[in-house]
Design a protein around this motif. Structure first.
Motif: not given
Ligand code: NAD
Length: 311
Positions: A137-139, A156-157, A186-193, A292-296
């Protein structure tokens, strides 16, 4: 010359008809088909099949649906899957024991603990207990830190799935202004990075906004790409979106709808019906980011089986 001017005019005045739906369901099917063949090759080469496990605590209907989707996707690509269902009142220590068992089981390539967890369980402790080499899950902070430094890791997936969509639709991110709404781990912060890093779907100038952001609507309206991960139905409205922006809706919210058999339906964090007319690309809910989360998750598990990131 006249024709050139006409097309220049069309490009400059994007009509609703030029909006493109980002079809996460279709892209996930393409990925599954490729992965299915890769799994056959992997099995011929190694004599084993990739194995993903999931721990589900309690009876949350949304969590049950997400996990069963993940199990079904494993079957579709030829992975083994194990689902460990635990009672809502399981103690934290008992849950940690299950995690240790999965950490030590050489047959398991990766596993997830479906969130949210009951209130009496500390999810930070749980995340830290998972062996980062199996944290598909990359957490885990090791994967998160490696992601932040651009080192090989399990992404993160959900952000991983979004980057695959941006790539698949050739959406240019370099030099663009990306506004991410929501700063979860799990979403916003890693996405921004991820989007600010030097990479194919990065090199963007990123603004990370959240519940304490002032003038949020004004900031969102400056975005070339909006990523909404808030958890409030229809939060991003038409007036907040710049003409021609790319809109990625991560939200999954169940709202009442008497006209449906169930009496409810799923909607995103974006007012899809109104916003789609202003956007150049937009993800629907359902059928956008969710598949796509499931694909990740599956791709991370396959990387683990191949020892692509860690030995
Ligand atoms: P979260 O609840 O952990 O975080 C929500 C974020 O939204 C917070 O950072 C908060 O600051 C921000 N926020 C709340 N109210 C706000 C406001 N008024 N203005 C600005 N920001 C505000 O949520 P999460 O886990 O990131 O999930 C967000 C949404 O995405 C949920 O609907 C969730 O179900 C969905 N989700 C979907 C997927 C998927 O695969 N599509 C995966 C994970 C989460």
């Amino acid at each position: 010359m006249v024709i050139f001017l006409f097309y220049t005019y069309l490009a400059a005045t994007k009509s609703p008809r030029s909006m493109k739906l980002i079809d996460g369901k279709a892209v996930s099917e393409e990925i599954k088909n490729t992965l299915k063949q890769d799994v056959i090759d992997y099995k011929n080469r190694t004599g084993r099949v990739p194995h993903l496990a999931a721990i589900l605590v309690g009876d949350n209907p949304a969590s049950k649906a997400y996990v069963s989707n993940k199990v079904k996707s494993c079957q579709q690509v030829g992975f083994n899957s194990t689902l460990i269902k635990l009672e809502e009142d399981i103690s934290e220590e008992q849950l940690l024991t299950h995690i240790r068992e999965l950490n030590e089981n050489p047959d398991i390539d990766g596993f997830i603990v479906q969130l949210p967890l009951p209130k009496h369980i500390d999810d930070v402790k749980v995340t830290l207990a998972i062996d980062y080499k199996k944290d598909v899950d990359g957490f885990h902070p090791v994967n998160f830190g490696r992601m932040a430094q651009g080192l090989p890791c399990y992404l993160p997936a959900t952000p991983f799935g979004i980057t695959l969509l941006l790539e698949r639709y050739n959406i240019e991110t370099a030099g663009k202004h990306v506004v991410v709404v929501g700063r979860s781990n799990i979403v916003g912060t890693p996405m921004s990075i991820l989007m600010s890093r030097k990479s194919k779907t990065g090199d963007a100038t990123v603004t990370l906004t959240h519940s304490r952001t002032k003038n949020l609507a004004q900031i969102v309206s400056q975005a070339d790409i909006v990523v909404a991960a808030i958890g409030i139905p229809g939060f991003i409205t038409e007036d907040m979106v710049k003409e021609g922006a790319v809109v990625i809706d991560v939200g999954i919210n169940r709202v009442e709808d008497e006209s449906t058999e169930k009496g409810s339906r799923l909607v995103g964090d974006v007012d899809f019906v109104k916003v789609r007319g202003r956007s150049s690309f937009i993800t629907p809910v359902p059928g956008g980011v969710g598949p796509m989360t499931v694909m990740g998750l599956l791709l991370n598990t396959f990387k683990s089986a191949n020892k692509e990131i860690y030995n």
